[in-house]
Write a protein that holds these residues in place. Structure first.
Motif, PDB file in Angstrom:
ATOM      1  N   ALA A  20       0.847  -1.355   0.089  1.00  0.00           N
ATOM      2  CA  ALA A  20      -0.061  -0.041  -0.011  1.00  0.00           C
ATOM      3  C   ALA A  20       0.804   1.343   0.041  1.00  0.00           C
ATOM      4  N   VAL A  21       2.169   1.265   0.231  1.00  0.00           N
ATOM      5  CA  VAL A  21       2.829   2.172   0.428  1.00  0.00           C
ATOM      6  C   VAL A  21       3.409   3.115  -0.721  1.00  0.00           C
ATOM      7  N   LYS A  22       3.094   4.362  -0.817  1.00  0.00           N
ATOM      8  CA  LYS A  22       3.634   5.118  -2.139  1.00  0.00           C
ATOM      9  C   LYS A  22       5.004   5.367  -2.023  1.00  0.00           C
ATOM     10  N   PHE A  23       5.671   5.222  -2.749  1.00  0.00           N
ATOM     11  CA  PHE A  23       7.358   5.280  -2.672  1.00  0.00           C
ATOM     12  C   PHE A  23       7.772   6.619  -2.379  1.00  0.00           C
ATOM     13  N   GLU A  24       7.067   7.911  -3.180  1.00  0.00           N
ATOM     14  CA  GLU A  24       7.348   9.034  -2.693  1.00  0.00           C
ATOM     15  C   GLU A  24       6.943   9.521  -1.393  1.00  0.00           C
ATOM     16  N   ASN A  25       6.066   8.986  -0.918  1.00  0.00           N
ATOM     17  CA  ASN A  25       5.614   9.371   0.559  1.00  0.00           C
ATOM     18  C   ASN A  25       6.460   8.620   1.503  1.00  0.00           C
ATOM     19  N   PHE A  26       6.974   7.503   1.258  1.00  0.00           N
ATOM     20  CA  PHE A  26       8.117   6.877   1.853  1.00  0.00           C
ATOM     21  C   PHE A  26       9.347   7.625   2.021  1.00  0.00           C
ATOM     22  N   LYS A  27       9.761   8.207   0.832  1.00  0.00           N
ATOM     23  CA  LYS A  27      10.988   8.701   0.693  1.00  0.00           C
ATOM     24  C   LYS A  27      10.801   9.945   1.471  1.00  0.00           C
ATOM     25  N   ALA A  28       9.776  10.720   1.318  1.00  0.00           N
ATOM     26  CA  ALA A  28       9.371  11.969   1.983  1.00  0.00           C
ATOM     27  C   ALA A  28       9.636  11.726   3.376  1.00  0.00           C
ATOM     28  N   MET A  29       9.184  10.483   4.004  1.00  0.00           N
ATOM     29  CA  MET A  29       9.234  10.198   5.442  1.00  0.00           C
ATOM     30  C   MET A  29      10.598  10.341   5.801  1.00  0.00           C
ATOM     31  N   VAL A  30      11.494   9.502   4.743  1.00  0.00           N
ATOM     32  CA  VAL A  30      13.046   9.406   5.183  1.00  0.00           C
ATOM     33  C   VAL A  30      13.738  10.878   5.256  1.00  0.00           C
ATOM     34  N   GLU A  31      13.278  11.503   4.379  1.00  0.00           N
ATOM     35  CA  GLU A  31      13.929  12.895   4.074  1.00  0.00           C
ATOM     36  C   GLU A  31      13.609  13.864   5.240  1.00  0.00           C
ATOM     37  N   ALA A  32      12.501  13.916   5.720  1.00  0.00           N
ATOM     38  CA  ALA A  32      11.809  14.619   6.827  1.00  0.00           C
ATOM     39  C   ALA A  32      12.497  14.109   8.101  1.00  0.00           C
ATOM     40  N   GLY A  33      12.639  12.947   8.352  1.00  0.00           N
ATOM     41  CA  GLY A  33      13.208  12.357   9.433  1.00  0.00           C
ATOM     42  C   GLY A  33      14.752  12.831   9.487  1.00  0.00           C
ATOM     43  N   ARG A  34      15.290  12.902   8.327  1.00  0.00           N
ATOM     44  CA  ARG A  34      16.766  13.529   8.499  1.00  0.00           C
ATOM     45  C   ARG A  34      16.588  14.979   8.703  1.00  0.00           C
ATOM     46  N   ASN A  35      15.901  15.596   8.382  1.00  0.00           N
ATOM     47  CA  ASN A  35      15.834  17.179   8.169  1.00  0.00           C
ATOM     48  C   ASN A  35      15.518  17.525   9.576  1.00  0.00           C
ATOM     49  N   TYR A  36      14.502  17.107  10.234  1.00  0.00           N
ATOM     50  CA  TYR A  36      13.827  17.489  11.537  1.00  0.00           C
ATOM     51  C   TYR A  36      14.396  16.707  12.767  1.00  0.00           C
ATOM     52  N   GLY A  37      15.047  15.542  12.459  1.00  0.00           N
ATOM     53  CA  GLY A  37      15.464  14.429  13.705  1.00  0.00           C
ATOM     54  C   GLY A  37      16.862  14.716  14.123  1.00  0.00           C
ATOM     55  N   ARG A  38      17.469  15.721  13.761  1.00  0.00           N
ATOM     56  CA  ARG A  38      18.922  15.756  14.385  1.00  0.00           C
ATOM     57  C   ARG A  38      19.058  16.360  15.816  1.00  0.00           C
ATOM     58  N   TYR A  39      19.777  15.805  16.368  1.00  0.00           N
ATOM     59  CA  TYR A  39      19.954  16.396  17.864  1.00  0.00           C
ATOM     60  C   TYR A  39      21.143  17.024  17.864  1.00  0.00           C
ATOM     61  N   PRO A  40      21.004  18.170  18.826  1.00  0.00           N
ATOM     62  CA  PRO A  40      19.863  18.646  19.788  1.00  0.00           C
ATOM     63  C   PRO A  40      18.712  18.940  18.750  1.00  0.00           C
ATOM     64  N   LEU A  41      17.668  18.447  19.230  1.00  0.00           N
ATOM     65  CA  LEU A  41      16.457  18.908  18.623  1.00  0.00           C
ATOM     66  C   LEU A  41      15.967  20.363  18.626  1.00  0.00           C
ATOM     67  N   ILE A  42      15.388  20.719  17.318  1.00  0.00           N
ATOM     68  CA  ILE A  42      14.977  22.133  17.344  1.00  0.00           C
ATOM     69  C   ILE A  42      13.274  22.099  17.229  1.00  0.00           C
ATOM     70  N   LYS A  43      12.908  22.947  17.984  1.00  0.00           N
ATOM     71  CA  LYS A  43      11.275  22.973  18.084  1.00  0.00           C
ATOM     72  C   LYS A  43      10.922  23.482  16.609  1.00  0.00           C
ATOM     73  N   HIS A  44      10.089  22.714  15.983  1.00  0.00           N
ATOM     74  CA  HIS A  44       9.413  23.175  14.957  1.00  0.00           C
ATOM     75  C   HIS A  44       7.980  23.311  14.996  1.00  0.00           C
ATOM     76  N   ASP A  45       7.389  24.022  14.320  1.00  0.00           N
ATOM     77  CA  ASP A  45       6.024  24.525  14.256  1.00  0.00           C
ATOM     78  C   ASP A  45       5.213  23.175  13.795  1.00  0.00           C
ATOM     79  N   VAL A  46       4.302  22.429  14.152  1.00  0.00           N
ATOM     80  CA  VAL A  46       3.559  21.415  13.784  1.00  0.00           C
ATOM     81  C   VAL A  46       2.202  21.961  13.606  1.00  0.00           C
ATOM     82  N   LYS A  47       1.515  21.906  12.196  1.00  0.00           N
ATOM     83  CA  LYS A  47       0.199  22.351  11.941  1.00  0.00           C
ATOM     84  C   LYS A  47      -0.817  21.602  12.722  1.00  0.00           C
TER      85      LYS A  47
END
Length: 365
Positions: A338-365
């Motif tokens: 069921a997984v759409k590859f483009e979305n999986f890739k977006a998950m991975v990229e977002a994990g790298r962009n927003y998951g670096r320690y020390p964490l920076i607080k990002h606005d969540v909609k």
């Protein structure tokens, strides 16, 4: 920090350089299409089949630089003790019925219709020749680089072989028989896990769901009497060998989550939002005791959502579970058809962009 160290730090409830990312399983047909590699279903040579599977899995993990490599046993050499029903359908060595068509295999239902069938069941041998063929290749390829997750089936064999309804009836009407079947499965899990550890995996993942979206698949009493020992005992033995164990399960776990954590598991996967599991609340209650793994919705976000929706959900999951360490990012099950590859890739990229320690607080909609 490399992938292996990153994941082991998370399992040890520490902050690595960034949130680790990886799945416990991948549909090979789906990822082979992404890679442009044919699965070659016509391959009959066992060794070539294993090598092709490893090529597809390894290439996908390497291309996306994922942190976890799922390492499951190979089919043993020789003819497995399966019962063919027709060209597409069979009953496996434990008594569960499966079907395979168009590159996909799925569970059909119970194969042990009569409780007396349990008495005559000869479980598969976890020490059978050839079962470590695929794990040995993956360990040699990724040891010390990626986190190697040894996969064991967990407590699912009895309820797949008898069906959920059948096994529940056994628990009430034939409790000693139901318990004996689970003990059989537990011994198999322990021996298989020990073989994977000897081969070189870094930790064990026990699969086998224990809940539906509405709640546990058995009564609370039977969960405590039968399922808890089936989780606790393997974890205890693997810990003696110096290896952590993660428990996978879908479903709504709130009625049994305290009991589950008390088994001594080191991590919990997959924290399914579609089943009403709130990753942030689980983190607040148990984040100082276990690593949490998963949480990205597989019912809508990864199959059907927009890229923006994926990114927002990843940001929310990281904000909820990553502070202080002890979190691994993934879908709330596995990379399924069921997984759409483009979305999986977006998950991975977002994990790298927003998951670096020390964490920076990002606005969540």
């Amino acid at each position: 920090m490399n992938s292996r160290d990153r994941v082991l730090a998370a399992l040890n409830l520490e902050e690595p350089d960034r949130v680790p990312i990886g799945e416990i399983g991948y549909d090979l047909g789906s990822i082979s299409s992404v890679l442009g590699i044919s699965v070659d279903e016509g391959i009959t040579d066992r060794r070539r089949n294993i090598e092709k599977r490893i090529k597809i899995l390894s290439r996908f993990i390497e291309d996306l630089d994922l942190d976890v490599v799922p390492v499951g046993p190979s089919l043993p050499e020789g003819s497995p003790k399966i019962k063919r029903i027709d060209k597409e359908t069979w009953i496996d060595e434990w008594g569960a019925k499966y079907r395979y068509k168009n590159g996909i295999s799925w569970y059909v239902g119970p194969g042990l219709d009569d409780p007396s069938d349990i008495e005559n069941l000869e479980p598969p041998d976890p020490n059978a020749p050839g079962m470590m063929d695929e794990p040995e290749i993956l360990v040699k390829k990724f040891k010390g680089k990626k986190a190697l997750a040894g996969m064991i089936p967990g407590p699912k064999m009895p309820y797949l072989a008898r069906g959920i309804d059948g096994y529940n009836l056994d628990l009430f009407r034939r409790p000693s028989l139901a318990k004996r079947f689970m003990d059989m499965a537990t011994k198999y899990n322990i021996e298989l896990g020990k073989r994977l550890i000897e081969t070189g995996v870094d930790f064990i993942v026990m699969t086998g769901d224990i809940a539906y979206r509405e709640g546990p698949i058995v009564s609370i009493r039977h969960f405590r009497e039968v399922f808890i020992p089936a989780i606790y005992e393997p974890a205890r033995i693997f810990h003696k060998l110096g290896v952590p164990m993660v428990k996978h399960t879908d479903g709504y776990l709130e009625p049994v989550i305290d009991d589950l954590i008390k088994t001594g598991i080191d991590g919990l996967h997959s924290i399914e939002p579609a089943a009403g599991m709130d990753l942030g609340k689980v983190k607040d209650r148990f984040g100082d005791r276990i690593c949490l793994w998963g949480g990205v919705d597989l019912s809508y976000t990864l199959p059907l959502g927009t890229r923006e929706e994926v990114v927002e959900e990843v940001k929310e999951r990281i904000a909820s579970a990553a502070p202080g360490g002890g979190y691994i990012l993934s879908s709330s099950n596995s990379y399924s058809t069921a997984v759409k590859f483009e979305n999986f890739k977006a998950m991975v990229e977002a994990g790298r962009n927003y998951g670096r320690y020390p964490l920076i607080k990002h606005d969540v909609k």
